[in-house]
Design an enzyme around this catalytic site. Structure first.
Site, short mmCIF file in Angstrom:
data_model
loop_
_atom_site.label_atom_id
_atom_site.label_comp_id
_atom_site.label_asym_id
_atom_site.label_seq_id
_atom_site.Cartn_x
_atom_site.Cartn_y
_atom_site.Cartn_z
N SER A 44 0.82 -1.21 0.00
CA SER A 44 0.00 0.00 0.00
C SER A 44 0.86 1.26 0.00
O SER A 44 0.51 2.25 -0.65
CB SER A 44 -0.96 0.01 1.19
OG SER A 44 -0.28 0.12 2.42
N LEU A 67 18.34 -6.95 6.09
CA LEU A 67 19.37 -6.80 5.06
C LEU A 67 20.76 -6.89 5.68
O LEU A 67 20.97 -6.49 6.83
CB LEU A 67 19.19 -5.45 4.35
CG LEU A 67 17.87 -5.30 3.61
CD1 LEU A 67 17.60 -3.85 3.24
CD2 LEU A 67 17.84 -6.18 2.36
N ASN A 79 13.24 3.83 4.57
CA ASN A 79 12.21 2.92 5.04
C ASN A 79 11.15 3.73 5.76
O ASN A 79 11.42 4.83 6.25
CB ASN A 79 12.84 1.90 6.01
CG ASN A 79 11.81 0.93 6.56
OD1 ASN A 79 11.06 0.31 5.81
ND2 ASN A 79 11.77 0.78 7.88
N HIS A 100 8.41 3.33 8.97
CA HIS A 100 8.13 2.48 10.14
C HIS A 100 6.93 3.05 10.87
O HIS A 100 6.82 4.27 11.05
CB HIS A 100 9.35 2.45 11.06
CG HIS A 100 9.13 1.59 12.27
ND1 HIS A 100 9.11 0.23 12.20
CD2 HIS A 100 8.90 1.92 13.58
CE1 HIS A 100 8.88 -0.27 13.41
NE2 HIS A 100 8.75 0.73 14.26
N SER A 148 7.42 7.11 10.85
CA SER A 148 8.70 7.76 10.60
C SER A 148 9.29 7.25 9.29
O SER A 148 9.24 6.05 9.01
CB SER A 148 9.71 7.45 11.72
OG SER A 148 9.18 7.75 13.00
N ASP A 171 15.45 -0.56 12.36
CA ASP A 171 14.67 0.67 12.47
C ASP A 171 15.46 1.81 13.10
O ASP A 171 14.95 2.58 13.92
CB ASP A 171 13.36 0.42 13.24
CG ASP A 171 12.45 -0.54 12.51
OD1 ASP A 171 12.41 -0.48 11.27
OD2 ASP A 171 11.80 -1.37 13.17
#
Length: 216
Positions: free
Chosen positions: A15, A95, A109, A111, A138, A147
């Site tokens: 999404s 990763l 990314n 989060h 974030s 994160d």
């Protein structure tokens, strides 16, 4: 302005990927998606990407002997597609240090918490259990520790009386869909730089006329 060539990594419905693709299609971001890649062949986001005319690829992580081999194949796929910036959009894989180093400050990314609060999984349940009054989402540059990394942008979402995980998750997700394109737009416009592990964001400067007293 040169457009960023995006690689978007997903594992599920994608999404947030859809919000990025839509913003690029509307011309709101100086970027174009070159590749949507998933580690799961059944990821629903692949169909959305194909419908949007974006190239897709599947690399099933179980087909590789270890994490490093998978990440090498991932890097090769991104390079072959001409990608110069990576967006993680629900990519449920840890990763390797080598991959993250290769894409340092060229990979972000999103989060679903106000980092550094509640990194990792089950963020909404943990926020409710902690009794916080605000949570949110974030966008950050990716580092090896889960994160972590310089935070580009955040959006706050109130925790309401009677909230469940589902209701809170839905409101946070709506904020994610607004925040991720905004953060990417700032990066694409060259308004974000990393200094001493902090993301410095240049805000829009007022026009010269706005600095003058109206009576002058």
């Amino acid at each position: 302005m040169e457009r960023l060539k995006l690689g978007i990594l997903i594992s599920g419905r994608g999404s947030n990927m859809q919000s990025l693709l839509a913003a690029c299609r509307r011309g709101e971001i100086a970027a174009e998606a070159c590749l949507v890649l998933s580690n799961r062949a059944e990821a629903g986001g692949l169909l959305h990407a194909e419908a949007a005319g974006v190239a897709t690829r599947v690399l099933v992580h179980g087909d590789y002997p270890d994490r490093r081999a998978f990440d090498r194949a991932l890097d090769e796929a991104l390079q072959e597609a001409g990608v110069d910036f990576v967006c993680l959009a629900g990519f449920m894989r840890l990763l390797t240090k080598e991959f993250i180093a290769a894409w340092r400050d060229r990979m972000i990314n999103i989060h679903p918490s106000l980092l550094p609060a509640f990194p990792g999984l089950h963020t909404h349940a943990r926020a409710l259990a902690a009794g916080v009054k605000l949570t949110g989402c974030s966008v950050h540059f990716v580092r090896f520790e889960t994160d972590t990394g310089p935070i580009v942008a955040q959006a706050a979402v109130p925790v309401l009386p009677g909230d469940s995980e589902d209701s809170l998750s839905a409101r946070v997700l709506a904020a994610e869909h607004r925040l991720y394109p905004l953060a990417l737009r700032l990066i694409a416009e060259g308004r974000v730089r990393v200094e001493n592990e902090r993301a410095i964001v240049e805000t829009a400067r007022p026009a010269v006329g706005a600095l003058l007293n109206p009576s002058d």
